[in-house]
Design an enzyme around this catalytic site. Structure first.
Site, PDB file in Angstrom:
ATOM      1  N   ASN C 242       0.837  -1.192   0.000  1.00 57.80           N
ATOM      2  CA  ASN C 242       0.000   0.000   0.000  1.00 57.80           C
ATOM      3  C   ASN C 242       0.876   1.248   0.000  1.00 57.80           C
ATOM      4  O   ASN C 242       1.726   1.410   0.863  1.00 57.80           O
ATOM      5  CB  ASN C 242      -0.865  -0.051   1.279  1.00 57.80           C
ATOM      6  CG  ASN C 242      -2.012   0.930   1.224  1.00 57.80           C
ATOM      7  OD1 ASN C 242      -2.053   1.774   0.342  1.00 57.80           O
ATOM      8  ND2 ASN C 242      -2.918   0.843   2.161  1.00 57.80           N
ATOM      9  N   CYS C 243       0.668   2.109  -0.980  1.00 57.45           N
ATOM     10  CA  CYS C 243       1.528   3.298  -1.085  1.00 57.45           C
ATOM     11  C   CYS C 243       0.781   4.600  -0.870  1.00 57.45           C
ATOM     12  O   CYS C 243       1.372   5.658  -0.880  1.00 57.45           O
ATOM     13  CB  CYS C 243       2.170   3.374  -2.447  1.00 57.45           C
ATOM     14  SG  CYS C 243       2.832   1.843  -2.996  1.00 57.45           S
ATOM     15  N   VAL C 244      -0.559   4.552  -0.746  1.00 57.30           N
ATOM     16  CA  VAL C 244      -1.270   5.815  -0.552  1.00 57.30           C
ATOM     17  C   VAL C 244      -1.851   5.888   0.841  1.00 57.30           C
ATOM     18  O   VAL C 244      -1.836   4.915   1.576  1.00 57.30           O
ATOM     19  CB  VAL C 244      -2.405   6.016  -1.577  1.00 57.30           C
ATOM     20  CG1 VAL C 244      -1.848   6.206  -2.958  1.00 57.30           C
ATOM     21  CG2 VAL C 244      -3.374   4.864  -1.523  1.00 57.30           C
TER      22      VAL C 244
END
Lengths: 150, 77, 427, 349
Positions: C242-244
């Protein structure tokens, strides 16, 4: 693919069972329109805002279509991304779906609020927003397509 | 809004398309309507038939107002 | 299952000509560690930087935070299905480099967020300011495909953490803690049967690019809600892709050190009977939400739970999953407490959640992610400030001429964590 | 260093004039602190002082609301204070309403920061907690010893322009604004504490209360509909063509009342919808589709109902957005009662 709603005859009368295969995608994302139009029914609101996508979906729900994907999909905040893609049943059901209505109204409240925020989205990152939005709606496709397959 | 008026002592009948919402907002007498953009009409009907449809809904609403209820009640027949 | 964690306290990181942990100091020789990273054709450049607590350093954009560990005894290896082969973890002995993390940083998409400040106001909000961070800064090749590069960057971080963890294989831990979870039969034993049966429902973000979580290497969006051992989670079975949503995404470090699991195990056998962990996803497709929450409730009933804690990940439509999970449990008589965070606007006056239900009457909040803060200028930036103006579309964070950043709390990695990792709250 | 100037408002009882028998006395102003004001003094530590005390009878204030507000506001204005404090009123209902009313007025009309204090179940608390910072007190004057330091601390924060903490930190009643703060324990531990309380049926406090969904008991049925006056209320946004009151298309901050005396049918020439929450085409073409004026007029003529009330009331509201409507719903209800309306048909889109 069978489309529309099954009607199940029971002793107590007719009732609706399941919305089936056929769906449409309402989007303002040109990349979604490009990538998915060939295979699926896409309602592309060219240069439309995320709000306009929601209004279109809301009107469809009012006309008894069922919402199939979460209108606020993704954790890219609504005040960040200009793109939105929402999946709705192609055919109307027999009544307005209360859950669909509740979800779209709550989502629109969030969107309305977000428009009070400053908008400084830069064109250079536009494409990345498009890609993420495409990915979000694509993630629903296997589930959407699985229904009605026997 | 239904609640505030009823709380003030006036019986209210809520004509509303999506009855679960009406139940959530706390209406006690509920009459299901036709559709969201036209709760008391149907543009696909002829003007005469549409008036007749609306008249029946109003009848149902008046009947609801004349009916004693002790809990939230949907008048759908 | 019984897992022994051997904690080796790391008190500093420095570069050197070899890789080792020497008396609590991690010595890093970058070249052999970077070699496998740079073998990935999608990664153009990679280098390490070091950030210690209290230093005037800003790390951004942060992708993941990972605690280095090594499997010393028992089945499986670190990050099964991702770095090691698929095998059930959660038993045996694992050594942990405590007090440090491998942080991955660098661009993946153009609007990335994620700030870790090592000092100042921002440091109060992120737990990672308290760690010695070995930051792996990467840059993609031109014309990369985001989905593929995310994977490359994710694996690079996990592999680097594994390589660092390997250095602790033969060390003697400063502290050893044994965590033991009961089988179902054992939860009905004499000493436990009179305690309330409590479960933990862990929601995993699973919606698409930048929003994914992996369980033993499986993309969580293609799973049904299922049971997992508490010690399996502690032992690296779940990793973040997960990057956001920097403030309320669960990094791999959060999964490894899941606070709900940790705190439930701490009172297990005393005030509660911690029966098990249910993991469930947060999908885009509404029928998936209905199915997954149904399944959660079914499984909770199957476990004969009296109560459950539900933790969320992310904002917006996961609120729908959260409320579905909560109400379906409550309707079966299972008492719930939910952990979430809020988006109540900069003035704190808007509706905090995108969904609500009267049955959700016990809520723990990680705070209002929209609250404005001013992050002072730092002497050194690891990564790039090039994204700060674009963070959250440019208005949730913006760079001031003096180098300070006016930002909403949501840009800070881990600030409003929904596993309850922090003390931050709101009223 | 100059000290901050404060004006303090108290009632006849705390002003040591008398109990209920003196509740009729009009407002009067005295220099310096009186009664509880003396207790405040020691907690200000010399940083602030009460320069004047206004003492007012509870009955006089509530029975002469406009005059009372005007009189007290003038007394406050003369002193040009940096802060206004009212109460604490504990559980005294009329005193609480007076404290809330006047501190709200001082804040909005004079632009002077204000502060009050009362018990959470004081009717004044419900009315004013979102408008004026209201320190939570116990339900009787016995709680003065705790209330004064809490109010004094908050007063100094307001005077110095310091950030107000979360309600749980600074001891005031939740005011609808969410504020961050650091708890003593981390979230997971708080969740377990809360769960244990919930499991043992002990009181627990949620950190985020859900919007409330209360219920109202149904009113009795209309006995004789042929003699009843029936009014139409709608959340479907029907307005005279051109939307004369500029009702907003969503989350409307106002409502409209429109006269339909002599109107037998709503036409597209004269009525439309201001609602932005649905496709307006059908309502704009024939607003009877949203409010059945045509049928009810006909029924009035036929004697099937007693009378169709000559005004209809319109708001714009999504089915799910409930809370915001409360204020004008109360006003509409008041009008309906004053017009002796017997029953309401409320339509929603």
């Amino acid at each position: 693919m069978i489309s529309g709603s099954f009607r199940l005859k029971t002793l107590s009368g007719e009732r609706e069972t399941l919305h089936t295969g056929s769906f449409q995608i309402v989007t303002n994302n040109p990349l979604v329109a490009d990538s998915l139009s060939g295979r699926y029914r896409v309602c592309f609101l060219k240069n439309g805002s995320d709000r306009e996508v929601m209004v279109k979906v809301r009107d469809l729900i009012h006309r008894r279509h069922r919402l199939l994907t979460a209108p606020l999909s993704g954790s890219v905040k609504p005040w960040e991304t200009p793109y939105r893609s929402i999946m709705v049943s192609s055919d109307p059901c027999s009544a307005v779906d209360a859950t669909s209505l509740d979800l779209i109204e709550r989502a629109m409240e969030v969107i309305n609020r977000s428009h009070n925020y400053l908008k400084t989205t830069k064109p250079s990152i536009d494409h990345d927003f498009q890609i993420v939005d495409l990915s979000l709606i694509e993630s629903a496709l296997p589930s959407a397509e699985a229904i009605g397959r026997i | 809004m239904v609640k505030e008026i009823e709380r003030a002592g006036i019986p209210v009948v809520h004509i509303c398309t999506v009855t679960p919402i009406s139940l959530t907002v706390g209406a006690n007498r509920i009459v299901p309507a036709v559709a969201i953009p036209h709760p008391l009409g149907n543009p696909e009907l002829s003007p005469g038939d549409e008036y007749e449809l609306r008249r029946k809904l109003v009848d149902k609403a008046l009947r609801a107002l004349m009916t004693e209820v002790d809990d939230q009640t949907v008048f759908d027949s | 299952m019984k897992l022994e964690l051997g904690y080796i306290d790391i008190r500093g990181i420095r570069f050197g000509d070899h890789n080792a942990v020497e008396e609590g100091i991690l010595v890093v020789n970058p070249e052999p560690l970077l070699k496998p990273v740079l073998e990935d054709p999608l990664i153009k450049t990679a280098h390490f930087e070091i950030a210690a607590p209290g230093e005037s350093i800003r790390i951004t954009p942060v992708k993941d935070v990972i605690e280095p560990r090594v499997k010393v005894e028992g089945k499986g290896g670190v990050f099964p299905g991702m770095v090691s082969k698929v095998d059930t973890v959660g038993s045996g002995k694992t050594n942990v480099l405590r007090g440090m993390a491998v942080v991955t940083a660098g661009p993946i998409v153009g609007f990335q967020e994620g700030i870790i400040d090592m000092t100042g106001v921002g440091a109060d909000y992120t737990p990672f300011s308290q760690l010695h961070n070995l930051v792996l800064v990467m840059e993609p090749v031109e014309g990369f495909v985001q989905r593929e590069y995310e994977k490359a960057a994710r694996l690079a971080g996990l592999r680097t953490a594994a390589a660092i963890g390997e250095l602790a294989r033969n060390l003697t831990p400063d502290e050893t803690v044994v965590y033991e979870t009961p089988t179902i039969a054992e939860t009905f034993s004499e000493e436990l049967k009179n305690l309330p049966r409590v479960g933990y429902v862990m929601m995993l973000q699973s919606q698409g690019l930048l929003h994914d979580t992996y369980v033993y290497g499986v993309d969580a969006k293609r799973t049904l809600s299922t049971l997992i051992g508490a010690t399996e989670v502690m032992d690296g079975a779940i990793v973040s892709g997960n990057c956001v949503s920097a403030c309320d995404k669960n990094t791999t470090y959060h999964h490894q050190n899941n606070p709900v699991i940790h705190d439930l195990l701490a009172v297990h056998g005393q005030s509660i009977n911690f029966v098990g962990v249910i993991i469930t996803n947060e999908n885009v497709y509404l029928d998936d939400k209905i199915r997954s929450s149904d399944w959660t409730a079914k499984m909770a009933q199957y476990l004969s739970l009296d109560a459950a804690i539900v933790s969320q990940e992310g904002f917006g439509n996961p609120d729908t999953d959260l409320i579905m999970n909560c109400t379906k449990l409550e309707k079966q008589g299972i008492r719930t407490v939910i952990i979430t965070d809020e988006y109540a606007g900069q003035d704190g006056r808007s509706q905090s959640l995108a969904d609500a239900d009267a049955l959700a009457n016990a809520v723990v909040t990680g705070g209002n992610a929209n609250e404005l803060i001013i992050l002072p200028r730092m002497d050194r930036v690891i990564g790039t400030l090039g994204y700060v103006d674009k963070i959250a579309g440019g208005h949730a964070g913006s760079l001031q001429p003096d180098g300070s950043i006016q930002a909403e709390l949501q840009v800070i990695t881990g600030a409003t964590n929904e596993m309850g990792f922090n003390r931050l709250s709101a009223r | 260093m100059s000290t901050y100037r404060i004006v303090h408002y108290i009632n006849q009882f705390f002003g040591q004039i008398g109990g209920e028998e003196q509740a009729h006395i009009p407002a009067e102003k005295r220099p310096g602190p009186v009664g509880p004001g003396l207790a405040f003094k020691q907690h200000f530590g010399g940083e602030a002082e009460i320069v004047a005390t206004i003492i007012c009878g509870d009955s006089w204030f509530n029975e002469n609301l406009d005059l009372a507000k005007k009189t007290v506001l003038e007394m406050v204005r003369e002193e040009a204070p940096d802060l206004f404090i009212a109460g604490p009123a504990f559980n005294a209902g009329r005193y609480g309403v007076a404290c809330g009313t006047i501190s709200d007025a001082v804040k909005t009309e004079l632009g002077i920061p204000s502060l009050t204090g009362m018990y959470e179940e004081n009717p004044g608390a419900d009315m004013f907690r979102t408008k004026v910072l209201t320190v939570a007190t116990s339900n009787s004057a016995a709680g003065m010893r705790k209330a004064v330091p809490a109010m004094a601390k908050l007063a100094l924060k307001l005077l110095k322009g310091e950030r107000v903490g979360a309600s749980a930190e600074d001891g005031y009643l939740p005011d609808g604004v969410r504020r961050n703060f650091f708890e003593k324990k981390r979230g997971s531990a708080r969740a377990i504490d809360m769960l244990l309380k919930k499991l043992s049926d002990k009181p627990f406090e949620t950190e985020y209360p859900m919007p409330s969904f209360d219920r109202v008991p149904p009113m009795p049925a209309i006995k004789d509909i042929t003699r009843a006056t029936i009014a139409i209320v709608t959340s479907g946004g029907i307005v005279p063509k051109g939307n004369p009151d500029h009702i907003e298309s969503s989350s409307a901050s106002k409502y409209g009342s429109y006269n339909i005396e002599g109107v037998n049918d709503l036409t597209s020439e004269s009525y439309e919808t201001a609602h932005g929450g649905y496709d307006p085409v059908y309502a704009n073409k024939d607003a009877d589709r949203v409010i059945p004026v045509d049928v009810l007029r006909q029924y009035e003529k036929e004697g099937k109902i007693g009378k169709l009330h000559n005004w209809f009331y319109t708001t714009v509201g999504n089915g799910t957005a409930v809370a915001s409507a409360k204020k004008y719903a109360d006003e509409i209800a008041e009008k309906l009662i004053s017009h002796e309306v017997d029953a309401v048909i409320l339509t929603s889109t």
